[in-house]
Write a protein that holds these residues in place. Structure first.
Motif, PDB file in Angstrom:
ATOM      1  N   PRO A  32       0.875  -1.147  -0.138  1.00 50.85           N
ATOM      2  CA  PRO A  32       0.060  -0.108   0.041  1.00 50.85           C
ATOM      3  C   PRO A  32       0.908   1.122   0.122  1.00 50.85           C
ATOM      4  O   PRO A  32       2.087   1.283   0.366  1.00 50.85           O
ATOM      5  CB  PRO A  32      -0.829  -0.071   1.367  1.00 50.85           C
ATOM      6  N   GLY A  33       0.144   2.517  -0.441  1.00 50.81           N
ATOM      7  CA  GLY A  33       0.980   3.655  -0.266  1.00 50.81           C
ATOM      8  C   GLY A  33       1.797   3.953  -1.575  1.00 50.81           C
ATOM      9  O   GLY A  33       2.406   4.710  -1.901  1.00 50.81           O
ATOM     10  N   LEU A  34       1.529   3.022  -2.651  1.00 51.47           N
ATOM     11  CA  LEU A  34       2.238   3.388  -3.947  1.00 51.47           C
ATOM     12  C   LEU A  34       1.603   4.439  -4.786  1.00 51.47           C
ATOM     13  O   LEU A  34       0.300   4.695  -4.693  1.00 51.47           O
ATOM     14  CB  LEU A  34       2.061   1.936  -4.683  1.00 51.47           C
ATOM     15  N   ILE A  35       2.505   5.363  -5.345  1.00 53.68           N
ATOM     16  CA  ILE A  35       2.037   6.392  -6.398  1.00 53.68           C
ATOM     17  C   ILE A  35       2.410   6.003  -7.786  1.00 53.68           C
ATOM     18  O   ILE A  35       3.633   5.700  -7.873  1.00 53.68           O
ATOM     19  CB  ILE A  35       2.686   7.668  -5.863  1.00 53.68           C
ATOM     20  N   ALA A  36       1.265   6.017  -8.672  1.00 51.36           N
ATOM     21  CA  ALA A  36       1.686   5.392  -9.924  1.00 51.36           C
ATOM     22  C   ALA A  36       1.595   6.665 -11.131  1.00 51.36           C
ATOM     23  O   ALA A  36       0.441   7.352 -10.627  1.00 51.36           O
ATOM     24  CB  ALA A  36       0.901   4.234 -10.333  1.00 51.36           C
ATOM     25  N   PHE A  37       2.393   6.837 -11.863  1.00 49.67           N
ATOM     26  CA  PHE A  37       2.201   7.818 -12.928  1.00 49.67           C
ATOM     27  C   PHE A  37       1.601   7.546 -14.256  1.00 49.67           C
ATOM     28  O   PHE A  37       2.295   6.439 -14.787  1.00 49.67           O
ATOM     29  CB  PHE A  37       3.541   8.590 -13.121  1.00 49.67           C
ATOM     30  N   ALA A  38       0.659   7.874 -14.651  1.00 48.57           N
ATOM     31  CA  ALA A  38       0.098   7.444 -15.967  1.00 48.57           C
ATOM     32  C   ALA A  38       0.893   8.567 -16.845  1.00 48.57           C
ATOM     33  O   ALA A  38       0.988   9.598 -16.751  1.00 48.57           O
ATOM     34  CB  ALA A  38      -1.464   7.980 -15.868  1.00 48.57           C
ATOM     35  N   TRP A  39       1.416   7.669 -18.093  1.00 52.59           N
ATOM     36  CA  TRP A  39       2.185   8.367 -18.971  1.00 52.59           C
ATOM     37  C   TRP A  39       2.039   8.170 -20.595  1.00 52.59           C
ATOM     38  O   TRP A  39       1.948   8.865 -21.294  1.00 52.59           O
ATOM     39  CB  TRP A  39       3.778   8.214 -18.607  1.00 52.59           C
ATOM     40  N   THR A  40       1.520   6.701 -20.795  1.00 51.12           N
ATOM     41  CA  THR A  40       1.341   6.211 -22.096  1.00 51.12           C
ATOM     42  C   THR A  40      -0.032   7.200 -22.738  1.00 51.12           C
ATOM     43  O   THR A  40       0.347   7.786 -24.000  1.00 51.12           O
ATOM     44  CB  THR A  40       1.113   5.116 -22.499  1.00 51.12           C
ATOM     45  N   SER A  41      -0.984   7.469 -22.003  1.00 49.52           N
ATOM     46  CA  SER A  41      -2.116   8.157 -22.441  1.00 49.52           C
ATOM     47  C   SER A  41      -3.204   8.396 -21.438  1.00 49.52           C
ATOM     48  O   SER A  41      -3.054   7.677 -20.151  1.00 49.52           O
ATOM     49  CB  SER A  41      -2.958   7.388 -23.559  1.00 49.52           C
ATOM     50  N   GLN A  42      -4.063   9.434 -21.460  1.00 51.47           N
ATOM     51  CA  GLN A  42      -5.146   9.682 -20.509  1.00 51.47           C
ATOM     52  C   GLN A  42      -5.964   8.264 -20.564  1.00 51.47           C
ATOM     53  O   GLN A  42      -6.615   8.263 -19.455  1.00 51.47           O
ATOM     54  CB  GLN A  42      -5.484  10.867 -20.884  1.00 51.47           C
ATOM     55  N   ARG A  43      -6.136   7.598 -21.616  1.00 50.14           N
ATOM     56  CA  ARG A  43      -6.950   6.726 -21.632  1.00 50.14           C
ATOM     57  C   ARG A  43      -6.719   5.525 -20.675  1.00 50.14           C
ATOM     58  O   ARG A  43      -7.448   4.731 -20.304  1.00 50.14           O
ATOM     59  CB  ARG A  43      -6.967   5.847 -23.202  1.00 50.14           C
ATOM     60  N   VAL A  44      -5.406   5.514 -20.008  1.00 48.01           N
ATOM     61  CA  VAL A  44      -5.239   4.304 -19.253  1.00 48.01           C
ATOM     62  C   VAL A  44      -5.726   4.622 -17.715  1.00 48.01           C
ATOM     63  O   VAL A  44      -5.761   3.776 -16.765  1.00 48.01           O
ATOM     64  CB  VAL A  44      -3.669   4.058 -19.079  1.00 48.01           C
ATOM     65  N   VAL A  45      -6.321   6.012 -17.411  1.00 51.49           N
ATOM     66  CA  VAL A  45      -6.250   6.344 -16.022  1.00 51.49           C
ATOM     67  C   VAL A  45      -7.328   5.758 -15.440  1.00 51.49           C
ATOM     68  O   VAL A  45      -7.216   5.245 -14.281  1.00 51.49           O
ATOM     69  CB  VAL A  45      -6.587   7.836 -15.982  1.00 51.49           C
ATOM     70  N   PRO A  46      -8.821   5.421 -15.992  1.00 50.75           N
ATOM     71  CA  PRO A  46      -9.863   4.717 -15.444  1.00 50.75           C
ATOM     72  C   PRO A  46      -9.422   3.536 -15.014  1.00 50.75           C
ATOM     73  O   PRO A  46      -9.711   3.268 -13.885  1.00 50.75           O
ATOM     74  CB  PRO A  46     -11.028   4.644 -16.341  1.00 50.75           C
ATOM     75  N   GLU A  47      -8.670   2.602 -15.784  1.00 55.10           N
ATOM     76  CA  GLU A  47      -8.188   1.335 -15.535  1.00 55.10           C
ATOM     77  C   GLU A  47      -7.246   1.462 -14.283  1.00 55.10           C
ATOM     78  O   GLU A  47      -7.447   0.489 -13.419  1.00 55.10           O
ATOM     79  CB  GLU A  47      -7.651   0.734 -16.491  1.00 55.10           C
TER      80      GLU A  47
END
Ligand code: TNX
Length: 632
Positions: free
Chosen positions: A487-502
């Protein structure tokens, strides 16, 4: 001296190179070293042989002598056609028999023009970017006079007052003083949102109010944008502030900029200047990408080889030239003292610094610097990374890997006082590890079947190590491709905004850095002369301003709470100078800052462009080589 003229055949994916020998004397056995962002498939014609390509670095061998004043031409077939100038050769040199040094090659592209802007003048509107939550223009002006005096404020305002004073001194030809009777006053007041502030300009007084240090800094940034953009003095009628009441607070707590210092090294002074430009736009996180395949930029006292070897590229060095670097030894790294300077400067501007040590992939510089520790001699895996390396991934099955990362992270944790450490985790090439008996044995012992599971095993170890030192681990979106980490992980979406909901389906916090809105290494238009990569298309100014960070998320979705904020990124494959840095970042960073900060309904692009016209003279004054926006 030699010259290399490059002409692309955009439609059929071919590149014609003409090498001209202006040296006195013939070149017998010669090899052309040339850095190309695109992969070369084969030589279509000409008397050269392609020996290899490592990353961007291609080695072509001449099959016949190149006589004095002689030329040779060849045509290369590329994996993808050249659609813009930065896909042409970036740098080149020749090594020839009988010459102890490499021979310089000047590269010529078709129609090259200097980048940068001819300048528009301000129409006199204040260039307020990002637009504040509440603005009420009041009648009248506050004349500024010959001497600007700042009254000492509460302790929370101390840094903001110093920054404001220094910046006004640079911006204006007035004397700055500090005393109780000052016309510019800071007042502590409770009841603001975090980092929020109020600013009231009336004839005769300027009042900045907040309940925290960040808020006072943002108030100062707003005031700097209200001041005249060009240096004026007290005899000028325009030497005044418009009267206004502003109440403001940010949309997101995390508003970042990532700078890649590995592909090309950026000197400390360039970073300090960038921090200042960030603070003016109310950005508050500097993500410092310190290591990658092409360079290791952080002094690690436990392993001096990392910077003795891994910070330098050149002909005959362990790391060959890449991108804009040529045969001479070039590069650099940040000493602990440099890091302290950057961290301290950032702190004074209310900016947090997040160091990134990219692992397990993107680690070629480290592996070449410490082969005894980091190379698995029995690994027969076959892979090629996106940047065309086949030796850039740390092995989770080597004890040396853990000795290395633990020592590195321990130094990182002491050097950087902030709560976050970014460990990359991106772009682990397909096929890695599976041909290593050591990795196979480890997978069997741990009951793992997929590469992603082995990556997660490794990252979990890293994460525990960081947690034990009080730090939260950050990583690129790939850290969610395997089983859950701690727990406590922070992940960065980078390939596209489309991956965010997932991504938000997992129980993690998220920072948005989607390529199509925030990759400022990508080109700003389809124009051939406009520099930049374009793997995710072009990123024009209007697209950045039109970014909706909550798209795809229902308004009442509790997942929105887990959006920490957003970040722009400047990868540096094609950024080797301050001028290019400015050109790629500005004005796109202003549009980005508006989206990240503005808490109300997003202002229209038209409205933003009007304010931008008034902001550009501020950038002129600061010597920023921005890209001139196309007429609206
Ligand atoms: C993707 S963003 C990368 C970088 C490149 C960049 C170029 C990410 C995690 N990886 O290594 O520099 O694209 O746009």
């Amino acid at each position: 001296m030699l010259t290399l003229h490059c002409s692309p055949e955009p439609t059929i994916g071919q590149l014609r190179l003409r090498l001209h020998n202006h040296q006195a004397g013939a070149l017998k056995s010669w090899r052309l070293h040339v850095n190309l962002v695109r992969g070369v498939r084969r030589v279509v014609s000409g008397h050269v042989r392609l020996l290899r390509q490592t990353g961007s670095h291609c080695l072509l061998e001449g099959m016949e002598p190149l006589y004095e004043d002689g030329r040779t031409e060849c045509v290369l077939e590329l994996e993808v056609p050249v659609a813009r100038v930065t896909k042409l050769p970036l740098a080149a040199y020749v090594v020839a028999e009988g010459y102890s040094n490499s021979l310089p090659v000047a590269v010529y592209w078709p129609g090259a023009e200097p980048e940068g802007a001819s300048r528009d003048r301000s129409p006199g509107l204040p260039g307020l970017i990002p637009w504040p939550r509440y603005v009420e223009w009041l009648p009248g002006q506050h004349p500024l006079g010959d001497e600007l005096v700042i009254a000492p404020g509460p302790p929370e305002a101390e840094q903001a007052a110093a920054w404001l004073g220094d910046s006004i001194a640079e911006q204006c030809r007035a004397d700055i003083g500090y005393d109780d009777r000052g016309q510019i006053r800071f007042r502590y007041r409770e009841g603001f949102d975090p980092a929020g502030y109020a600013l009231l300009v009336q004839p005769g007084s300027v009042l900045l109010e907040s309940g925290d240090a960040a808020g006072f800094t943002h108030a100062a940034a707003t005031l700097l944008q209200l001041l005249p953009a060009s240096p004026l003095n007290s005899r000028d009628a325009a030497w005044s502030l418009p009267c206004v009441r502003i109440a403001d607070a940010p949309r997101f707590g995390y508003r970042g900029l990532m700078l890649d210092c590995a592909r090309h090294f950026h000197p400390v002074r360039r970073i300090l200047r960038l921090l200042d430009l960030m603070a003016r736009l109310k950005l508050n996180v500097f993500h410092w990408h310190l290591t990658d395949d092409e360079g290791w930029r952080l002094e690690i006292q436990a392993f001096p080889q990392l910077t003795e070897i891994g910070a330098w590229r050149g002909h005959g060095e362990r790391l060959e030239p890449q991108y804009y670097s040529g045969p001479e030894r070039t590069g650099g790294y940040y000493s602990h003292a440099d890091v302290r300077r950057v961290v301290e400067h950032a702190r004074r501007l209310g900016i947090r610094v997040v160091p990134e040590i990219d692992m397990p992939a993107h680690s070629r510089a480290a592996i070449l610097a410490l082969p005894e520790l980091l190379r698995d001699p029995d690994d027969r895996s076959v892979y090629l990374s996106d940047q065309r390396y086949s030796d850039n991934v740390l092995s989770p099955a080597l004890p040396g890997t853990y000795r290395f990362i633990e020592a590195v992270l321990d130094e990182v944790c002491t050097l950087f006082p902030g709560p976050w450490v970014h460990v990359g985790g991106d772009e682990i090439p397909r096929g890695v590890w599976l041909g290593s008996p050591r990795c196979r044995a480890l997978m069997e012992q741990e009951g793992l079947t997929r590469t992603e599971e082995l990556a997660a095993y490794f990252l979990r170890h890293v994460q525990r190590h960081l947690r034990a030192r009080g730090k939260w681990m950050m990583g690129w979106e790939e850290v969610l491709h395997g089983p859950d980490l701690e727990p406590g992980l922070i992940a960065f979406a980078w390939t596209s905004q489309r991956v965010v909901p997932e991504m938000l389906r997992r129980d993690v916090q998220i920072v948005l850095q989607p390529s199509e809105f925030s990759y400022f290494d990508l080109a700003q238009s389809g124009d051939f002369q406009d520099p930049g990569l374009n793997w995710a298309g072009e990123v024009p100014l209007e697209q950045v301003h039109g970014f909706d960070p909550c798209s795809g998320l229902p308004p009442d979705s509790p997942a929105r709470e887990r959006l920490l904020g957003m970040q722009a990124a400047l990868w540096s494959e094609l950024v080797a100078s301050r001028e290019r840095m400015d050109y790629m970042l500005f004005p796109r960073l202003t549009a980005f800052a508006e989206v990240a900060w503005h808490a109300g309904a997003q202002p229209t692009y038209r409205d933003y462009r009007e304010r931008l016209a008034a902001y550009l003279p501020h950038l002129d004054r600061l010597g920023v080589n921005y890209r001139r926006p196309e007429p609206d």
